[in-house]
Design a protein around this motif. Structure first.
Motif, short mmCIF file in Angstrom:
data_model
loop_
_atom_site.label_atom_id
_atom_site.label_comp_id
_atom_site.label_asym_id
_atom_site.label_seq_id
_atom_site.Cartn_x
_atom_site.Cartn_y
_atom_site.Cartn_z
N ALA A 1 34.02 49.35 40.81
CA ALA A 1 34.26 49.16 39.40
C ALA A 1 35.55 48.94 38.92
N VAL A 2 36.69 49.58 39.67
CA VAL A 2 37.79 49.39 39.25
C VAL A 2 38.44 47.90 39.60
N ALA A 3 37.92 47.62 40.62
CA ALA A 3 38.38 46.13 41.04
C ALA A 3 37.66 45.22 40.13
N ALA A 4 36.58 45.44 39.81
CA ALA A 4 35.55 44.43 38.69
C ALA A 4 36.66 44.49 37.22
N ALA A 5 37.02 45.63 36.83
CA ALA A 5 37.86 45.76 35.63
C ALA A 5 39.31 44.94 35.93
N LEU A 6 39.78 45.27 36.99
CA LEU A 6 41.12 44.47 37.06
C LEU A 6 40.93 42.93 37.33
N ASN A 7 39.61 42.35 37.91
CA ASN A 7 39.45 41.08 38.02
C ASN A 7 39.19 40.62 36.53
N THR A 8 38.72 41.26 35.87
CA THR A 8 38.63 40.68 34.19
C THR A 8 39.98 40.30 33.71
N ARG A 9 40.89 40.96 33.92
CA ARG A 9 42.26 40.54 33.62
C ARG A 9 43.16 39.72 34.60
N PRO B 1 41.58 36.54 44.63
CA PRO B 1 40.64 35.62 45.49
C PRO B 1 39.39 36.29 45.97
N SER B 2 38.35 35.43 46.12
CA SER B 2 36.91 35.95 46.51
C SER B 2 36.88 36.79 47.54
N LYS B 3 37.66 36.66 48.81
CA LYS B 3 37.40 37.34 49.97
C LYS B 3 38.08 38.97 49.55
N ILE B 4 38.90 39.24 48.54
CA ILE B 4 39.22 40.39 48.30
C ILE B 4 38.86 41.08 47.10
N ARG B 5 38.01 40.36 46.33
CA ARG B 5 37.61 40.87 45.00
C ARG B 5 36.84 42.13 44.67
N THR B 6 36.12 42.47 45.71
CA THR B 6 35.60 43.71 45.33
C THR B 6 36.29 45.23 46.06
N ASN B 7 37.56 44.82 46.53
CA ASN B 7 38.47 45.78 47.30
C ASN B 7 39.46 46.16 46.08
N MET B 8 39.27 47.29 45.72
CA MET B 8 40.25 47.84 44.56
C MET B 8 41.61 48.05 45.04
N TRP B 9 41.79 48.01 46.32
CA TRP B 9 43.56 48.46 46.82
C TRP B 9 44.06 46.95 46.78
N VAL C 1 42.85 44.18 45.25
CA VAL C 1 43.02 43.45 44.15
C VAL C 1 44.48 44.04 43.42
N ALA C 2 44.55 45.59 43.35
CA ALA C 2 45.60 45.88 42.70
C ALA C 2 46.91 45.28 43.47
N GLN C 3 46.99 45.19 44.62
CA GLN C 3 48.21 44.63 45.21
C GLN C 3 48.41 43.29 44.75
N PHE C 4 47.35 42.56 44.82
CA PHE C 4 47.54 41.03 44.37
C PHE C 4 47.94 40.94 43.11
N ILE C 5 47.73 41.64 41.86
CA ILE C 5 48.12 41.98 40.65
C ILE C 5 49.81 42.25 40.69
N GLU C 6 49.82 43.22 41.49
CA GLU C 6 51.39 43.62 41.52
C GLU C 6 52.19 42.41 42.23
N GLN C 7 51.78 41.87 42.92
CA GLN C 7 52.76 40.86 43.53
C GLN C 7 52.86 39.68 42.78
N ARG C 8 51.71 39.26 41.88
CA ARG C 8 51.75 38.39 41.04
C ARG C 8 52.32 38.34 39.60
#
Length: 301
Positions: free
Chosen positions: A58-66, A70-78, A80-87
């Protein structure tokens, strides 16, 4: 038959045996012989639709709305958070997590009951502030909260920060009757979050030798067992933290989990860690332990 020994040596108890064991655990908690280890499943005890996410997915989904990952990591909270931190930068991730967990979570009957007990240690493995709120509502003045913090914002060998219930930061090593340990951080009082893969790189490198775990936690777990409520172990990160926090504690250990939901990896972990499964919905167990009222949701952990 109320007790089942599986082929993986996982002990599962249910029905009258489960209720009897809960009664003994209730006595053990009241006598400060057991450490409660709380998970995000408890958020559903006060509301069928919690005001903040109650699973990593659910955290991953909330982050994905923002920021769609990428689809291969979309449900993994950690991840997705790393993707956002890098980008988008760490400050953006921090701000979004603070938004996602901003809503107050009312304490459940179990939180409120635990807050009245003379417990030496409570472990709370989610980011909400329900347990802190319950302790404050109980007018406790003998509590300190120790939170894991990301090293991304720190200079030096800092793994945790310590606060009182008013939100004032204390010196490391400050003692109190009850220590509330939040290993992954918390929204309150300072929005500390261990969330991205990068947050855990150094922690997981050191956790086997116990460096990130506060000394007071190591000391207070020795002669006690852990009681997991509202927890799942369906991700390696969750299993690693539970295993290391249990390390060198005498046990025995118990977990309230609806056994039909267990994955193969969870079964292996529970068996290897000698954690007995109390096969019961978390809401039912919380109502029995709290001794008053019923849970809003009697469903899953």
């Amino acid at each position: 038959m109320n007790t089942i020994l599986t082929s993986g040596h996982l002990v599962v108890i249910r029905d009258s045996f489960a209720e009897k064991r809960l009664g003994l655990l209730k006595e053990g908690l009241a006598a400060d012989e057991v450490i409660p280890y709380l998970g995000p499943g408890l958020l559903r005890l006060s509301s069928a639709e919690p005001p903040v996410p109650h699973t990593p997915e659910a955290v991953a989904a909330a982050l994905n709305t923002r920021a769609p990952a990428p689809s291969k990591i979309r449900t993994n909270m950690w991840s997705v958070a790393q993707f956002i931190e890098q980008r988008r930068h760490r400050r953006t991730l921090q701000a979004w997590m603070a938004e996602i967990f901003a809503a107050p979570v009312p304490p459940s009957v179990l939180h409120s009951w635990l807050a009245t007990l003379p417990l030496s240690l409570i472990v709370d493995s989610w980011y909400d502030g329900a347990m802190r709120a319950a302790l404050a509502q109980a007018a406790r003045t003998d509590v300190v909260e120790i939170q894991g913090v990301t090293r991304a914002n720190e200079i030096g060998n800092i793994w945790t920060k310590t606060y009182d219930l008013s939100g004032r930061e204390l010196e490391p090593g400050s003692a109190a009757k009850t220590v509330l340990y939040k290993p992954h951080g918390s929204i309150r009082p300072a929005a500390n979050f261990l969330i991205a893969d990068s947050d855990y790189v150094e922690v997981l490198t050191e956790i086997d030798i116990q460096t990130p775990i506060p000394d007071v936690v190591k000391e207070r777990r020795i002669n006690r067992g852990l009681f997991f409520v509202g927890c799942r172990f369906d991700d390696q990160m969750l299993r690693t933290y539970a295993r290391q926090i249990m390390k060198r504690s005498n046990g025995p250990h118990f977990a309230v989990i609806d056994a039909v939901l267990l994955t193969k990896n969870e079964r292996r972990f529970l068996a290897a860690s000698a954690i007995t499964v109390i096969d019961m919905p978390a809401g039912e167990a919380a109502a029995l332990l709290g001794g008053a009222g019923t849970a809003a949701d009697g469903g899953q952990d």
